[in-house]
Write a protein that holds these residues in place. Structure first.
Motif, PDB file in Angstrom:
ATOM      1  N   ARG A   3       6.887  -8.801 -55.264  1.00  0.00           N
ATOM      2  CA  ARG A   3       6.358  -7.854 -56.236  1.00  0.00           C
ATOM      3  C   ARG A   3       7.417  -6.775 -56.439  1.00  0.00           C
ATOM      4  O   ARG A   3       7.914  -6.195 -55.479  1.00  0.00           O
ATOM      5  CB  ARG A   3       5.074  -7.244 -55.684  1.00  0.00           C
ATOM      6  N   SER A   4       7.785  -6.528 -57.692  1.00  0.00           N
ATOM      7  CA  SER A   4       8.814  -5.520 -57.953  1.00  0.00           C
ATOM      8  C   SER A   4       8.159  -4.172 -58.269  1.00  0.00           C
ATOM      9  O   SER A   4       6.987  -4.084 -58.603  1.00  0.00           O
ATOM     10  CB  SER A   4       9.718  -5.953 -59.099  1.00  0.00           C
ATOM     11  N   VAL A   5       8.965  -3.147 -58.161  1.00  0.00           N
ATOM     12  CA  VAL A   5       8.522  -1.786 -58.443  1.00  0.00           C
ATOM     13  C   VAL A   5       8.484  -1.601 -59.955  1.00  0.00           C
ATOM     14  O   VAL A   5       9.397  -2.019 -60.671  1.00  0.00           O
ATOM     15  CB  VAL A   5       9.504  -0.770 -57.803  1.00  0.00           C
ATOM     16  N   GLY A   6       7.428  -0.956 -60.473  1.00  0.00           N
ATOM     17  CA  GLY A   6       7.307  -0.710 -61.909  1.00  0.00           C
ATOM     18  C   GLY A   6       8.359   0.272 -62.405  1.00  0.00           C
ATOM     19  O   GLY A   6       8.941   1.039 -61.630  1.00  0.00           O
ATOM     20  N   TRP A   7       8.597   0.257 -63.717  1.00  0.00           N
ATOM     21  CA  TRP A   7       9.651   1.095 -64.297  1.00  0.00           C
ATOM     22  C   TRP A   7       9.387   2.585 -64.140  1.00  0.00           C
ATOM     23  O   TRP A   7      10.317   3.365 -63.916  1.00  0.00           O
ATOM     24  CB  TRP A   7       9.871   0.733 -65.769  1.00  0.00           C
ATOM     25  N   LEU A  13      11.763   7.456 -58.665  1.00  0.00           N
ATOM     26  CA  LEU A  13      12.562   7.322 -57.442  1.00  0.00           C
ATOM     27  C   LEU A  13      14.050   7.536 -57.721  1.00  0.00           C
ATOM     28  O   LEU A  13      14.767   8.103 -56.894  1.00  0.00           O
ATOM     29  CB  LEU A  13      12.320   5.958 -56.795  1.00  0.00           C
ATOM     30  N   PHE A  14      14.506   7.119 -58.888  1.00  0.00           N
ATOM     31  CA  PHE A  14      15.885   7.387 -59.302  1.00  0.00           C
ATOM     32  C   PHE A  14      16.100   8.902 -59.371  1.00  0.00           C
ATOM     33  O   PHE A  14      17.104   9.420 -58.871  1.00  0.00           O
ATOM     34  CB  PHE A  14      16.166   6.729 -60.655  1.00  0.00           C
ATOM     35  N   GLY A 139      22.030   6.704 -52.884  1.00  0.00           N
ATOM     36  CA  GLY A 139      22.040   5.414 -53.581  1.00  0.00           C
ATOM     37  C   GLY A 139      21.411   4.321 -52.739  1.00  0.00           C
ATOM     38  O   GLY A 139      20.662   3.474 -53.234  1.00  0.00           O
ATOM     39  N   ALA A 140      21.708   4.328 -51.435  1.00  0.00           N
ATOM     40  CA  ALA A 140      21.095   3.359 -50.520  1.00  0.00           C
ATOM     41  C   ALA A 140      19.593   3.573 -50.442  1.00  0.00           C
ATOM     42  O   ALA A 140      18.815   2.605 -50.432  1.00  0.00           O
ATOM     43  CB  ALA A 140      21.720   3.470 -49.136  1.00  0.00           C
ATOM     44  N   ALA A 141      19.170   4.835 -50.405  1.00  0.00           N
ATOM     45  CA  ALA A 141      17.735   5.136 -50.363  1.00  0.00           C
ATOM     46  C   ALA A 141      17.041   4.609 -51.622  1.00  0.00           C
ATOM     47  O   ALA A 141      15.974   3.987 -51.539  1.00  0.00           O
ATOM     48  CB  ALA A 141      17.516   6.644 -50.222  1.00  0.00           C
ATOM     49  N   PHE A 142      17.647   4.838 -52.782  1.00  0.00           N
ATOM     50  CA  PHE A 142      17.067   4.323 -54.028  1.00  0.00           C
ATOM     51  C   PHE A 142      16.922   2.809 -53.966  1.00  0.00           C
ATOM     52  O   PHE A 142      15.875   2.260 -54.320  1.00  0.00           O
ATOM     53  CB  PHE A 142      17.931   4.722 -55.230  1.00  0.00           C
ATOM     54  N   ALA A 143      17.952   2.127 -53.519  1.00  0.00           N
ATOM     55  CA  ALA A 143      17.911   0.659 -53.443  1.00  0.00           C
ATOM     56  C   ALA A 143      16.819   0.200 -52.483  1.00  0.00           C
ATOM     57  O   ALA A 143      16.109  -0.768 -52.755  1.00  0.00           O
ATOM     58  CB  ALA A 143      19.271   0.115 -53.007  1.00  0.00           C
ATOM     59  N   TRP A 145      14.072   1.941 -51.564  1.00  0.00           N
ATOM     60  CA  TRP A 145      12.752   2.292 -52.103  1.00  0.00           C
ATOM     61  C   TRP A 145      12.307   1.340 -53.203  1.00  0.00           C
ATOM     62  O   TRP A 145      11.109   1.137 -53.396  1.00  0.00           O
ATOM     63  CB  TRP A 145      12.752   3.709 -52.660  1.00  0.00           C
ATOM     64  N   THR A 146      13.261   0.803 -53.959  1.00  0.00           N
ATOM     65  CA  THR A 146      12.912  -0.024 -55.125  1.00  0.00           C
ATOM     66  C   THR A 146      13.105  -1.515 -54.875  1.00  0.00           C
ATOM     67  O   THR A 146      13.036  -2.304 -55.819  1.00  0.00           O
ATOM     68  CB  THR A 146      13.747   0.398 -56.350  1.00  0.00           C
TER      69      THR A 146
END
Length: 153
Positions: A3-7, A13-14, A139-143, A145-146
């Motif tokens: 399941r992917s994260v919604g836009w 999160l970005f 950047g690692a955190a964003f990756a 989290w998503t």
């Protein structure tokens, strides 16, 4: 099944990641500047460090957030394209894109700035890498989290 994260959540999160990178960079540049004063034998008590850091977060932080945003947009696009080839490398790709992107943005700005460097802390390699480290971690955190998550059945 994944399941992917919604836009909407991805954009939020970005934004959080950009703010984390900007806060880190703002604090780093403040501390490097204050340390330069200490090297000149200027007394910088903790209260002055704290006040200056908070003032720079409010004043320089938004400017640096704009730099991070401008750096990350093309860098994350490149990471997303590479992710198609190496999906197992999501976190390292985004982390590397964020760190290298900020270094490229800072050096590009410096090439056009009327003064030798826009951010004095980035004059040397240590300061530049310290600021890039915050971008890399955000950047690692964003990756992380998503990342696509596996559904439990």
């Amino acid at each position: 099944m994944t399941r992917s994260v919604g836009w909407g959540r991805r954009l939020a999160l970005f934004g959080v990641a950009v703010l984390l990178a900007a806060a880190w960079g703002s604090v780093v540049q403040t501390q490097f500047n204050l340390q330069a004063l200490v090297a000149l034998e200027v007394d910088v008590p903790m209260q002055v460090r704290t006040t200056t850091t908070l003032q720079d977060l409010a004043g320089f932080g938004p400017v640096y957030a704009g730099i991070v945003l401008a750096a990350w947009l093309p860098a994350f696009l490149g990471a997303a394209l590479l992710l198609r080839r190496w999906p197992q490398c999501r976190v390292p790709l985004y982390a590397l894109a964020a760190g290298v992107g900020v270094i490229a943005a800072i050096r590009t700005i410096d090439a056009f700035a009327p003064m030798p460097v826009l951010i004095d802390a980035t004059r040397g390699t240590a300061g530049l890498l310290a600021m890039a480290a915050g971008s890399l971690l955000a950047g690692a955190a964003f990756a992380w989290w998503t990342r696509p998550r596996r559904r439990r059945l």
